[in-house]
Structure formats: C-alpha cells, structure tokens
Design an enzyme around this catalytic site. Structure first.
Site, short mmCIF file in Angstrom:
data_model
loop_
_atom_site.label_atom_id
_atom_site.label_comp_id
_atom_site.label_asym_id
_atom_site.label_seq_id
_atom_site.Cartn_x
_atom_site.Cartn_y
_atom_site.Cartn_z
N ASP A 164 -22.92 -4.50 14.81
CA ASP A 164 -21.87 -5.32 14.21
C ASP A 164 -20.76 -5.59 15.24
O ASP A 164 -20.39 -4.69 15.99
CB ASP A 164 -21.31 -4.57 12.99
CG ASP A 164 -20.54 -5.47 12.05
OD1 ASP A 164 -20.78 -6.69 12.06
OD2 ASP A 164 -19.70 -4.95 11.28
N GLY A 206 -11.53 -5.38 5.54
CA GLY A 206 -10.66 -4.31 5.03
C GLY A 206 -10.16 -4.60 3.62
O GLY A 206 -10.86 -5.19 2.82
ZN LIG Z 1 -17.02 -8.20 10.25
#
Ligand SMILES: [Zn+2]
Length: 280
Positions: A79, A176
């Site tokens: 990622d 987030g």
């Molecule tokens: Zn991401």
C-alpha cells in the site's frame, strides 16, 4: 491460493462486486484476514504498508505462505509505495501487487514515475495500482474532501499512458477519521468509471465513509475498497469490552482484539458482495 491483484479485480469488475483490502499490521491481523476470506469463500486483497513491519521481506513471506495454503484467492499488495526505495523493497519482498503513489506530484510527473514502475513490475508479473487526484486525510476533511479530486478525462489518459492495472481515485473519501460528514461525488465517480472502461477502480479511505456510500460506490464502479482505521477501532472496542471483567483470561487477550477486527471485516465482505466469489 496466491494470485495477483489484477486477477481478483478484473473478475470483480466483470461480475459487479467489490473486494475489501484490509491493511494488516501484524502476523495476527494477516492471519485473521485470510481466515475471514476462507470462512466466507471470498477472494481477498491483503494490504501492507512498507513501514508496518521491522522485517518486511519476512512478513510478506509469512503472508505468502498463508495465502498459498488458503482455499481462496489471495493477493498481497504494497500500500502507498511513496518512494523508489518503497517500490524496490516491495519487489524484493515478493508482493504480488504494488501501489505506486505519486499523487502529490503533477500529472506529468505522476505519469512518468508510474510508467517506470509499471515497466519493471509487469516484467515480473506484479500488478500495479497508482493514484490520480489525491486522497487526503480525514482530520483535514474540510479542505482535503473537496480538493485534488480526480478528473475523468485525465484518469482515462493516465491509464492509457502508464499501462497501470488499476487506479485509486479521489471522489471525496479521506484516510483515517473524518472530521465532518463524508460527501462522495457520485456523479464524478460514474464519469470516471465510464471514461476508464475495463480498468478496475480503487477507493481509499473506506473507514467511516458509511455503508450506504460504500455500497453505492461499489455499484457505481469501485472494485477495491481500502480499510484500516475502522477495523482497528472495532478490535480495540472488543478488547476493551473483554477487559472490563477484571478476571479476564490472559490467554484470550489478543483473541479479543482479533475477534472485533474480524467481525467488522466480515460485515464489509458481505456488504460488497464479495462472499462466495472465490474460484478454484
Ligand atoms: Zn490509502
């Protein structure tokens, strides 16, 4: 069964469902993700950040071993490979897929650097994900949620110029925790999906976006949904509940976190229609 992410996403695109890509952060969570995939007979993408483990080649080797033994197709994706070092570490660690994230650069620079990574990775049979537009941070949502969104025509030309296998797009999600209510630009998503034809699309920042928004995004052209924060929070909440009993069984402590994490992931696998989509 260890497979490339391209195989998983092209099937998902053709058959019209989404695939979760949970970010694992330990041996326990990696095993949990593969257990969920097997229990629901679902293909799965294991997302791993380059910084998450002190010995990344070993960690990827561990996940590869679990994937090879698994009864369902599993891809392992690096990622947010943000630097040349990340990409080389990803290749040498034997990921089956690598994300090259140059979304902070200009369109031309992003094309140039992504193209180079595609050239290397395709020689090795590795799938490549890139990002166009920029998915920002939920804590800065007021600005990040509306800026640097992906332009449909640019997405189409980016795919053509780079040869990338799948593309992460910015349509209003954020990484987030959201500060504010997430707003997804579905019109833009539909236009991007139309412009990008057969190329699978990726949504980062799945956590906190809401079931309705995510299910609609999958119906309108998203094939991969990245999830991190929400799974960890679900694990933490389950652990806290478990620890309320002062006589808790110390041998089941880690298990309590994992159970919460898995339960949340199962919810999304079902929501995206990924269940029973495994093949042999
Ligand atoms: Zn991401």
């Amino acid at each position: 069964m260890l497979v490339t992410m391209k195989e998983i996403l092209e099937r998902a695109k053709k058959e019209g469902y989404g695939v979760t890509a949970p970010n694992v952060q330990s041996e326990d969570t990696a095993r949990a993700v593969i257990e969920v995939a097997e229990s629901l007979n679902a293909p799965m993408i294991v997302d791993v950040n380059a910084f998450i483990h002190p010995d990344l080649p070993w960690f990827v080797g561990f996940i590869r071993e679990l994937a090879e033994k698994a009864s369902v197709p599993i891809a392992i994706n690096l990622d947010h490979g943000k630097t040349y070092h990340d990409i080389m570490l990803g290749i040498s660690s034997r990921f089956t897929s690598i994300m090259v994230d140059r979304s902070n650069l200009t369109y031309e620079e992003n094309v140039q650097e992504t193209k180079e990574v595609v050239k290397m990775c395709h020689c090795l049979g590795i799938t490549v994900e890139a990002e166009l537009g920029h998915v920002g941070q939920g804590e800065n949502y007021e600005i990040d949620g509306v800026s640097n969104l992906t332009i449909p025509e640019e997405a189409a030309s980016f795919i053509k110029e780079t040869g990338v296998d799948c593309l992460a797009i910015a349509v209003g999600t954020a990484h987030g925790r959201y500060k504010g209510v997430p707003h997804i630009d579905f019109e833009r998503l539909e236009a991007i999906a139309k412009a990008c034809g057969d190329t699978p699309l990726v949504l980062h920042g799945g956590s906190g976006t809401g079931d309705e928004n995510l299910a609609k995004a999958v119906r309108n052209g998203i094939q991969k949904v990245n999830l991190a924060t929400e799974l960890v929070v679900a694990g933490k909440e389950n652990l806290e509940e478990f620890m309320k009993d002062s006589n808790f069984d110390k041998w089941k402590l880690m298990h309590a976190f994992i159970e919460g994490y898995k339960e949340r992931l199962i919810h999304y696998v079902k929501l995206f229609g990924q269940e029973n989509k495994a093949w042999k």
